[in-house]
Motif scaffolding. Structure first.
Motif, PDB file in Angstrom:
ATOM      1  N   PRO A 154      -4.258  -5.225   6.179  1.00 15.33           N
ATOM      2  CA  PRO A 154      -5.329  -4.404   6.752  1.00 15.33           C
ATOM      3  C   PRO A 154      -6.075  -5.118   7.888  1.00 15.33           C
ATOM      4  CG  PRO A 154      -5.417  -4.376   4.360  1.00 15.33           C
ATOM      5  CD  PRO A 154      -4.434  -5.439   4.736  1.00 15.33           C
ATOM      6  N   VAL A 202       0.789  -3.456   4.446  1.00 12.81           N
ATOM      7  CA  VAL A 202       0.957  -2.084   4.895  1.00 12.81           C
ATOM      8  C   VAL A 202       2.300  -1.966   5.625  1.00 12.81           C
ATOM      9  CG1 VAL A 202      -0.163  -0.146   6.051  1.00 12.81           C
ATOM     10  CG2 VAL A 202      -1.550  -2.033   5.194  1.00 12.81           C
ATOM     11  N   TRP A 209      -0.299   3.729   1.516  1.00  9.87           N
ATOM     12  CA  TRP A 209      -0.634   4.240   2.849  1.00  9.87           C
ATOM     13  C   TRP A 209       0.200   3.519   3.887  1.00  9.87           C
ATOM     14  CZ3 TRP A 209      -3.509   8.442   3.048  1.00  9.87           C
ATOM     15  CH2 TRP A 209      -4.388   8.710   1.981  1.00  9.87           C
ATOM     16  N   ARG A 210       0.734   4.262   4.850  1.00  5.44           N
ATOM     17  CA  ARG A 210       1.476   3.644   5.954  1.00  5.44           C
ATOM     18  C   ARG A 210       0.550   3.409   7.132  1.00  5.44           C
ATOM     19  NH1 ARG A 210       7.133   4.662   5.174  1.00  5.44           N
ATOM     20  NH2 ARG A 210       7.402   4.271   2.954  1.00  5.44           N
ATOM     21  N   LYS A 211       0.923   2.450   7.966  1.00  6.64           N
ATOM     22  CA  LYS A 211       0.224   2.212   9.227  1.00  6.64           C
ATOM     23  C   LYS A 211       0.463   3.376  10.167  1.00  6.64           C
ATOM     24  CE  LYS A 211      -0.976  -0.933  11.596  1.00  6.64           C
ATOM     25  NZ  LYS A 211      -2.195  -1.601  12.062  1.00  6.64           N
ATOM     26  N   ALA A 239      -6.065   1.160   2.639  1.00  4.62           N
ATOM     27  CA  ALA A 239      -5.066   0.238   2.081  1.00  4.62           C
ATOM     28  C   ALA A 239      -5.733  -0.871   1.275  1.00  4.62           C
ATOM     29  CB  ALA A 239      -4.218  -0.345   3.211  1.00  4.62           C
ATOM     30  N   SER A 295       0.823  -1.203   0.000  1.00  6.21           N
ATOM     31  CA  SER A 295       0.000   0.000   0.000  1.00  6.21           C
ATOM     32  C   SER A 295       0.861   1.260   0.000  1.00  6.21           C
ATOM     33  CB  SER A 295      -0.894   0.006   1.241  1.00  6.21           C
ATOM     34  OG  SER A 295      -1.678   1.172   1.241  1.00  6.21           O
ATOM     35  N   ALA A 322      -3.797  -5.916   0.678  1.00 10.69           N
ATOM     36  CA  ALA A 322      -2.626  -5.042   0.771  1.00 10.69           C
ATOM     37  C   ALA A 322      -1.653  -5.548   1.823  1.00 10.69           C
ATOM     38  CB  ALA A 322      -3.085  -3.628   1.149  1.00 10.69           C
ATOM     39  N   ASN A 336      -7.764   3.297   8.173  1.00 11.26           N
ATOM     40  CA  ASN A 336      -6.475   3.039   7.523  1.00 11.26           C
ATOM     41  C   ASN A 336      -6.527   1.694   6.770  1.00 11.26           C
ATOM     42  OD1 ASN A 336      -3.543   1.586   8.090  1.00 11.26           O
ATOM     43  ND2 ASN A 336      -3.330   3.721   7.444  1.00 11.26           N
ATOM     44  N   SER A 337      -7.147   0.702   7.395  1.00 11.67           N
ATOM     45  CA  SER A 337      -7.292  -0.610   6.735  1.00 11.67           C
ATOM     46  C   SER A 337      -8.134  -0.490   5.473  1.00 11.67           C
ATOM     47  CB  SER A 337      -7.960  -1.605   7.685  1.00 11.67           C
ATOM     48  OG  SER A 337      -7.118  -1.879   8.777  1.00 11.67           O
TER      49      SER A 337
END
Ligand code: PMP
Length: 306
Positions: free
Chosen positions: A194, A183, A145-147, A169, A143, A181, A165-166
């Motif tokens: 996720p 992450v 997107w980062r955690k 992603a 992803s 994904a 956030n999950s």
């Protein structure tokens, strides 16, 4: 309803599925101030049993802790409610969703004296990423997107708000044609999926990111670590896994209540190993299914029979 389930346990009583509702000004709806669990009940050879109920319940109370959320029911009360729900709905193989959240009252960010509402729902549920995923493996995307870092929000709590956030992603991956994904954390190392933890196999040893890598302390993760060690594998359970290491791994798989043990066959279109389920993954997956079918008598303490 479409799930063939008639009731949901809500705040101390069983209510009709369609009546299990909340006010639109529910605090948790606006600010994500809820905690939840995802648990499975398996129809084992010895009868239907909830898998690792005590550990899931413990994690629910621990998730509530950082939010100063007092769940107004005891572990015994929630256990009794869940068992009764499954028995009355004749659910033998299902997913169980307990949730506790700040309810209706003040709409300031401070929950003040708002009640903590609790519900438990259950419904039949098969393989999360599809039956084929279990044998063939899934294709995943790293992803963009980062955690959240664990210094920004407690990532080891299963808080409802965390799952935006999950969603970002997972949906990004699916828009790009992937099933799921991976992450990365804020440092750019591998965190988790996720809704899954991740494992890597290299040269016969097993690696999985540690709690400091911004992961949820998964109960399936813990189960698979134990099963692997029972079989003599070396498991590095506080590993730091860089992004590049994924591509050169011999095998990768996801674990989770929903995903169970799902092989990963491609990351960003690069094949992992020979691009199919690897032998260690298959062995651990079989061990996991033997466990939850009660094909083996080991770890009987992990099962709560209906
Ligand atoms: N990570 C995240 C973010 C999750 O939502 C889940 C699912 N609860 C997991 C890992 C796996 O945890 P478990 O094995 O306890 O289901």
């Amino acid at each position: 309803d479409e799930m063939d389930v008639e009731t949901i346990w809500q705040d101390g009583s069983f209510v009709d599925w369609d009546d299990a509702t909340v006010h639109v000004l529910t605090h948790g709806l606006h600010y994500g101030t809820g905690v939840f669990e995802g648990v499975r009940c398996y129809d084992t050879q010895n009868g239907p049993a909830i898998f690792r109920w005590d550990e899931h319940l413990e994690r629910l109370y621990q998730s509530a802790q950082p939010y100063d959320m007092e769940i107004p029911y005891t572990r015994e009360e929630l256990t009794t409610a869940t068992l009764e729900l499954l028995r009355r709905e004749k659910l033998e193989s299902c997913y169980i969703r307990p949730v506790a959240f700040y309810g209706y009252g003040s709409l300031g960010v401070s929950p003040g004296d708002n009640p903590v509402d609790v519900a438990i729902a259950a419904w039949p549920w098969g393989a999360y990423l599809g039956e084929e995923a279990l044998t063939k493996g899934v294709e995943v995307m790293i992803s963009s997107w980062r955690k959240h870092a664990s210094s920004q929000i407690p990532t080891n709590a299963k808080t409802t708000g965390l799952y935006v956030n999950s969603l970002l992603a997972g949906e990004e991956a699916r828009r790009n044609g992937y099933t799921e994904a991976i992450v990365l954390n804020k440092e750019g190392n591998v965190a988790e999926g996720p809704g899954e933890n991740i494992f890597m196999i290299r040269d016969g040893e097993i690696y999985t990111p540690g709690l400091s890598e911004s992961i949820l302390d998964g109960i399936t993760r813990n189960t698979v670590i134990e099963l692997a060690r029972d079989r003599g594998y070396t498991v590095h359970d506080r590993a730091t896994i860089s992004r590049g290491e994924l591509n050169t791994a011999d095998e990768l798989f996801f674990t989770g209540t929903a995903a169970e043990v799902t092989p990963i066959r491609k990351v960003d279109n690069v094949e992992i190993g020979d691009g199919s389920r690897g032998p260690v993954t298959e062995e651990l997956q079989q061990a996991f299914f033997d466990l939850i079918d009660r094909e083996t008598s080991a770890h009987e303490e992990w099962f709560t029979y209906l």
